[in-house]
Write a protein that holds these residues in place. Sequence first.
Motif, PDB file in Angstrom:
ATOM      1  N   LEU A 223       0.814  -1.220   0.000  1.00  0.00           N
ATOM      2  CA  LEU A 223       0.000   0.000   0.000  1.00  0.00           C
ATOM      3  C   LEU A 223       0.844   1.265   0.000  1.00  0.00           C
ATOM      4  CD1 LEU A 223      -2.785  -1.100   2.508  1.00  0.00           C
ATOM      5  CD2 LEU A 223      -2.989  -0.860   0.023  1.00  0.00           C
ATOM      6  N   ASN A 350       1.230  11.346  -2.644  1.00  0.00           N
ATOM      7  CA  ASN A 350       1.138   9.997  -3.214  1.00  0.00           C
ATOM      8  C   ASN A 350       1.619   9.977  -4.656  1.00  0.00           C
ATOM      9  OD1 ASN A 350      -0.395   7.588  -1.713  1.00  0.00           O
ATOM     10  ND2 ASN A 350      -1.045   9.531  -0.841  1.00  0.00           N
ATOM     11  N   TRP A 364       2.137  -0.914  -7.816  1.00  0.00           N
ATOM     12  CA  TRP A 364       1.472   0.124  -7.029  1.00  0.00           C
ATOM     13  C   TRP A 364       0.029  -0.301  -6.815  1.00  0.00           C
ATOM     14  CZ3 TRP A 364      -2.436   3.724  -8.687  1.00  0.00           C
ATOM     15  CH2 TRP A 364      -2.692   4.750  -7.762  1.00  0.00           C
ATOM     16  N   HIS A 365      -0.453  -0.075  -5.599  1.00  0.00           N
ATOM     17  CA  HIS A 365      -1.833  -0.456  -5.275  1.00  0.00           C
ATOM     18  C   HIS A 365      -2.751   0.745  -5.452  1.00  0.00           C
ATOM     19  CE1 HIS A 365      -5.187  -2.543  -3.480  1.00  0.00           C
ATOM     20  NE2 HIS A 365      -4.446  -3.620  -3.281  1.00  0.00           N
ATOM     21  N   SER A 368      -3.935   2.714  -2.442  1.00  0.00           N
ATOM     22  CA  SER A 368      -2.955   3.350  -1.561  1.00  0.00           C
ATOM     23  C   SER A 368      -3.283   4.814  -1.292  1.00  0.00           C
ATOM     24  CB  SER A 368      -1.547   3.223  -2.147  1.00  0.00           C
ATOM     25  OG  SER A 368      -1.448   3.905  -3.385  1.00  0.00           O
ATOM     26  N   ASN A 372      -3.742   6.134   2.416  1.00  0.00           N
ATOM     27  CA  ASN A 372      -2.894   7.195   2.952  1.00  0.00           C
ATOM     28  C   ASN A 372      -3.714   8.347   3.517  1.00  0.00           C
ATOM     29  OD1 ASN A 372       0.315   7.226   2.436  1.00  0.00           O
ATOM     30  ND2 ASN A 372      -0.673   5.869   0.966  1.00  0.00           N
ATOM     31  N   SER A 419      -4.700  -4.649   1.371  1.00  0.00           N
ATOM     32  CA  SER A 419      -3.704  -4.880   0.314  1.00  0.00           C
ATOM     33  C   SER A 419      -4.043  -6.109  -0.519  1.00  0.00           C
ATOM     34  CB  SER A 419      -2.311  -5.049   0.926  1.00  0.00           C
ATOM     35  OG  SER A 419      -2.200  -6.270   1.639  1.00  0.00           O
TER      36      SER A 419
END
Length: 746
Positions: A223, A350, A364-365, A368, A372, A419
């Motif tokens: 993440l 990000n 990359w998720h 995320s 965040n 995730s």
Amino acid sequence: MVMLGLGVVFYGNRLIGIVLLAVLFIRIILVKNPTILVGSLVAGTLFAGVCLITHLQLDRHQHQFQPETPVTWTVKLYPDTLKVNGASLSFIGRPDGQQQKYVFYCRLKSKGQQELLQHSIKPINAKMSGKLDHFLPTTNVNQFDMNRYYHHQKIQKAFIAENLTIMGPPVHLSLIDRIHMLRSRFNQYCDHLPKTLSLYATGLISGYRPTHFFDEMAGVKQLGLLHVFSISGMHVAYFLTIVDQLLAILELSRFKKAVISITLLGGYFIFSGGSPGLLRAVMMAIIAILNRLFRINLSKLDIWSLSLMLNLMILPEAMFLMGVQLSYLLALGLIVSEKLTYFKQTILLNLLTVPILLFHIYEWHFLSVAVNLIVLPLFGKVIFPLVILGVIVGMFSLWLVTPVEWLLHLFNDSLNWISGLPGLIVFGKPAFWIVLMMLILTFLLVIVSRRAVKYVALGLACLYVGTFMVIHFPLHGEVTMFDIGQGDSFLIREPFNQNITIIDTGGKVHFNSQPWQKESRDYQAKRLSINYLKSIGVSRIDNMCVSHQDADHCGDLPAFIEEMNVRRILIPLGMDKNPGFMNRISNRKQSTKLICVNDEMRVPGLPATIYHPYLPGKGENHDSMVLATRKGGLNWVFTGDLDRPGELDTLARHPNLTADVLKVGHHGSKTSSDPKFISQLHPKIALISAGRNNRYHHPNEETVTLLKQHNIKMFNTQNQGMVRYVYRHNVGHFETVLSGDEGNGS
């Protein structure tokens, strides 16, 4: 920025560095400010001088001790910096009387040595005898470059110790020794805390990560929350807040407070592991303290710039380390976006991390950003204080930390669960200049006018989509032999990634050893073959073909099942009755099909024909699956570890079998490659996959001589590393990572 451009010229891509310098020079001229022009020239000249001096020092050291020369050194071992994994010991240290640091590797001789190093708190003097050696070069495309990684930290050689003699703790302890003792004591104290609290405490306070850290914290990695666990600005801010509150009670003068704060920051830098990324946060904090003390009126951007300049003076190549890149980019992002709302600022931060993560990790998720937005404030206001509370309360009663452990465990499980949701994008590795363009456009989103934002955002989106399409839909295909040491692993990838087939996974063969000597589970495929697949945007395996049961052919199969979407696993007929093998694939998804094959089967979607086995077996060498395919205008045959009788049986059942390229059986052992088999197949090229200096002495001289007698060109992973045949339609060419001579090598 001039220093950054020069750094790229000296240590990275020279062409891109020159372009950056040209753009900066034009920008400086257009500003028409003599102070900026003179300052840039002075900074650039100083940095160029530092780079030259550093290069000369490293070059002089390079010739001071020749590899293979026996050396005996006394080294101070700090238990908090040692990595003990079974009987393997490694650490970075500086021998007495030497200015240069080395990476030390050693095999421990006894369980007593292991326990002493694992449980000691005080520094330990040790005498080590061995030889200096260069770091092994990368032998697979996009493999982690250990040589470059350590070179960025001014470490050029490894010390391979053959003997370790522990002499005991030093008589006199320095301040640095005592700080390391404090860190060792703290880490050992955390070992007795509940598991999740222990991981969070060492990761967030002392910067120590045990070997199983990422197994338990998979969500943190996927993440994009690694920056939270890399001790940096947030942690330093917490530390300074605590220090300021304590100093306020003492009612000291501003000067004394500043001196004490700076001194404690230096100690905290050592206590927290002294990573290059942490150096940025500490230097910015020190400059900010001096700025307030002497009222210099430096802006936050000035402080950031001074910190970067000092960092580059100390470690000229620091900019190439992922931790340093993330640390400086996030700090700059916070400065540039300080007037934005929290929502917009988090999205910007990000977006700044994405290009760096893609360049180094390749994935990359999608979730995320949302995570965040929620986690960052939660982390600062809840998780970090909770960890500190748990550490303090644990000193009095482990029972009282149960609620803290429960909350942290719930938080960590939530991250791991998120995730695992759909959204993980295996993007692939973008080119360096693409990463620079992504970062520049991301910063422009904040700098340009509102009207221009939509055009910049559109350009950034097109850059991401275009790069993704180029990586994921290549016009070429490839047949690749991975260099995985003693074992086999091959990739057949068709153009546009229409079909991905893996033949064997490689894996370590574990010989008889005592329990204390056994190392923790480590699948090298994650660092080599899987790493390569992700770097080229591959996240699925259509066909996982396992030639037979041996660990050096299928030992890393669990890693592929864990990391990739494996659609089906093909095994020789009868191997599904082998409990040892079935245990390897026990964690496979329900959607992963298991297919047992023989030479009479035609598997739809498999870009190869099966020629062996024809009888059910246990998956031993003589049961090996033999595959043949035609790619790039060449006929390929892969034989696993099939023995000579099996080769002749295959010819008897399939007399028309021929090959342009032959994967030599059993790593070149004389138990395979029967002369009749070689004569009938009549290959032009032979592929040999074997480990360097392997205990079996593969490939055998008899096999190599036979291949030479038939004028067969050999590609051997021992000499050439990874070997790729890249093709379009019926035309292709071979590429090797190393430029070694053909033959058996050493």
